[in-house]
Enzyme design. Structure first.
Site, PDB file in Angstrom:
ATOM      1  N   ASP A   1      30.149   6.012  71.504  1.00  0.00           N
ATOM      2  CA  ASP A   1      30.734   4.849  72.160  1.00  0.00           C
ATOM      3  C   ASP A   1      31.242   5.263  73.542  1.00  0.00           C
ATOM      4  OD1 ASP A   1      33.113   6.172  71.691  1.00  0.00           O
ATOM      5  OD2 ASP A   1      33.733   4.875  70.054  1.00  0.00           O
TER       6      ASP A   1
ATOM      7  N   GLY B   1      35.640   2.762  75.896  1.00  0.00           N
ATOM      8  CA  GLY B   1      36.311   1.509  76.244  1.00  0.00           C
ATOM      9  C   GLY B   1      37.363   1.098  75.236  1.00  0.00           C
ATOM     10  N   PHE B   2      37.062   1.247  73.935  1.00  0.00           N
ATOM     11  CA  PHE B   2      38.032   0.834  72.917  1.00  0.00           C
ATOM     12  C   PHE B   2      39.253   1.744  72.933  1.00  0.00           C
ATOM     13  CE2 PHE B   2      39.934   0.967  68.682  1.00  0.00           C
ATOM     14  CZ  PHE B   2      40.230  -0.379  68.509  1.00  0.00           C
TER      15      PHE B   2
ATOM     16  N   ASP C   1      33.071  -0.797  78.884  1.00  0.00           N
ATOM     17  CA  ASP C   1      33.523  -2.188  78.929  1.00  0.00           C
ATOM     18  C   ASP C   1      35.025  -2.243  78.717  1.00  0.00           C
ATOM     19  OD1 ASP C   1      33.550  -1.362  76.270  1.00  0.00           O
ATOM     20  OD2 ASP C   1      33.161  -3.379  75.507  1.00  0.00           O
TER      21      ASP C   1
ATOM     22  N   GLN D   1      31.304  -9.324  75.311  1.00  0.00           N
ATOM     23  CA  GLN D   1      32.746  -9.537  75.208  1.00  0.00           C
ATOM     24  C   GLN D   1      33.051 -11.010  75.470  1.00  0.00           C
ATOM     25  OE1 GLN D   1      35.011  -7.610  74.076  1.00  0.00           O
ATOM     26  NE2 GLN D   1      34.291  -5.498  74.277  1.00  0.00           N
TER      27      GLN D   1
ATOM     28  N   GLY E   1      34.858  -6.140  70.703  1.00  0.00           N
ATOM     29  CA  GLY E   1      36.107  -6.878  70.819  1.00  0.00           C
ATOM     30  C   GLY E   1      36.442  -7.762  69.643  1.00  0.00           C
TER      31      GLY E   1
ATOM     32  N   CYS F   1      26.926   9.136  43.158  1.00  0.00           N
ATOM     33  CA  CYS F   1      27.217  10.068  44.252  1.00  0.00           C
ATOM     34  C   CYS F   1      27.564  11.445  43.693  1.00  0.00           C
ATOM     35  CB  CYS F   1      28.352   9.536  45.128  1.00  0.00           C
ATOM     36  SG  CYS F   1      30.021   9.762  44.452  1.00  0.00           S
TER      37      CYS F   1
ATOM     38  N   CYS G   1      30.999  11.328  41.793  1.00  0.00           N
ATOM     39  CA  CYS G   1      31.028  10.608  40.519  1.00  0.00           C
ATOM     40  C   CYS G   1      30.205  11.305  39.446  1.00  0.00           C
ATOM     41  CB  CYS G   1      30.544   9.170  40.719  1.00  0.00           C
ATOM     42  SG  CYS G   1      31.743   8.131  41.606  1.00  0.00           S
TER      43      CYS G   1
ATOM     44  N   HIS H   1      32.791  10.070  48.529  1.00  0.00           N
ATOM     45  CA  HIS H   1      32.453   8.921  47.686  1.00  0.00           C
ATOM     46  C   HIS H   1      32.382   7.636  48.495  1.00  0.00           C
ATOM     47  CE1 HIS H   1      32.494   5.912  44.495  1.00  0.00           C
ATOM     48  NE2 HIS H   1      33.462   5.329  45.183  1.00  0.00           N
TER      49      HIS H   1
END
Length: 376
Positions: free
Chosen positions: A89, A92-93, A143, A194, A221, A311, A314, A340
């Site tokens: 990414d 921006g976040f 962004d 956005q 967003g 899995c 488990c 898991h």
């Protein structure tokens, strides 16, 4: 790069191909923020639990070990020994989450490191350069992630600036890919839609960024304060304007029910820290709903986390044992639980793909969308 194989309603079954492999969609990307899954899962573990795409964070890797170090080590794939597709990414976040430490201007964002307070600048070009150094297969546009709700006037100005930043990202991504020493010259740039919770702003922005003819598009967003219904309404408004021959990514979402509902609305890619974060606090997903393994009723429970799950956890360990590990504060508790939950998410996506292939996704949605949102 993307082939749409089949649809059922708006649900889409496809294949996405990049430099490090072919991804079956819909897909959930396992989040390794700093080049590792929180919960002590290795790249080998990711292979064993069915991970197709690993996601890492531009902001965090830029701070440490720095993207230049990762580049020197041969890129993120070699550094973390993961040979499958990677999405990074844009940062921006994280800049959004550092609201008290940042200042947004036309050229980019000035902010302070959450680690040591040093001043940092990141703009579209810098984000592209960092992601190019990391060598990911998919890089995300820089962004501004807007909080919900936000004043309409501010959202309009922010979206216009995000569009101008996307144009700069596209130019810089093309320049970097053309250089002879680029880590991954086939790196693809995806744009981000956005517009907060304003459907008309979202639609207008989606139309504009679609004209840039990028390999993929994300809806950003969301899951930042609005209700699930508001999120679904935005997806429904934007989806008709997303190119049908390009991948569609809903950023930072979400619960199993959110994913099923978003697939039903035409989304292909997902990511979220929630399954790993929940697992580290003993909140585990099963095919009958979520359980809290710290509850006293599991003290002598010899059954696996989910009797319907195959899995590695488990198949071998009991609820009682893993609960004991949490009580004793042993790291193994988090490792087994994260393994898991991520296996569960990857298996969920496999079941969704199979249902679309078989034309039974509507039945699958009817059975599991509500059930998986419940607590046992």
């Amino acid at each position: 790069m993307f082939e749409l194989k089949k649809t059922e309603g708006k649900a889409r079954r496809g294949e996405f191909t990049c430099a490090h492999g072919t991804v079956q969609t819909p897909v959930f990307m396992n989040v390794g923020t700093q080049g590792a899954i929180k919960g002590a899962l290795s790249a080998e573990d990711l292979k064993n639990i069915g991970c197709q795409v690993e996601l890492s964070n531009t902001y965090h890797l830029h701070l440490r070990p720095t993207d230049k170090v990762v580049r020197e080590m041969g890129g993120l794939h070699k550094f973390m020994t993961w040979d499958g597709p990677i999405l990074t990414d844009s940062g921006g976040f994280q800049v959004f989450s550092l609201s008290s430490l940042r200042k947004i201007k036309e050229e980019g964002v000035y902010f302070s490191s959450h680690i040591d307070g040093r001043k940092i600048f990141m703009g579209p070009e810098e984000s592209m350069q960092i992601q190019s150094n990391l060598g990911s297969d998919i890089c995300m546009a820089f962004d501004e992630c807007i909080e919900n709700p936000a004043p309409r006037d501010y959202v309009l100005k922010s979206v216009d600036r995000t569009y101008r930043w996307l144009e700069r990202c596209k130019a810089e991504n093309a320049r970097l890919n053309s250089l002879p020493d680029t880590v991954n010259p086939q790196q693809m740039l995806w744009g981000i839609n956005q517009g907060g919770t304003y459907a008309d702003i979202r639609v207008d922005h989606m139309k504009r960024i679609a004209d840039l003819d990028l390999p993929g598009y994300a809806i950003g967003g969301l899951a930042v304060g609005e209700t699930a219904e508001e999120m679904y309404d935005i997806i429904e408004a934007v989806e008709p304007h997303m190119p049908s021959d390009k991948t569609r990514y809903l950023m930072g979402v979400g619960t199993p029910s959110n994913i099923i509902e978003a697939v039903a609305r035409g989304v292909d890619f997902f990511d979220c820290v929630m399954p790993a974060r929940n697992a580290r606090h003993a909140r585990l997903f099963t095919w009958d709903g979520a359980i809290n393994l710290k509850n006293a009723k599991y003290i002598t429970d010899e059954s696996p986390i989910d009797p319907k799950c195959d899995c590695p956890v488990c198949r071998r360990y009991s609820r009682a044992y893993i609960r004991h590990l949490f009580a004793a504060e042993e790291m193994l508790a988090m490792r087994l639980s994260v393994m898991h939950n991520l296996y569960f998410y990857n298996k969920l996506m496999e079941k969704i793909r199979n249902a679309i292939d078989e034309g039974t996704f509507a039945d699958f949605r009817r059975e599991y969308s509500v059930k998986l949102s419940q607590r046992v």
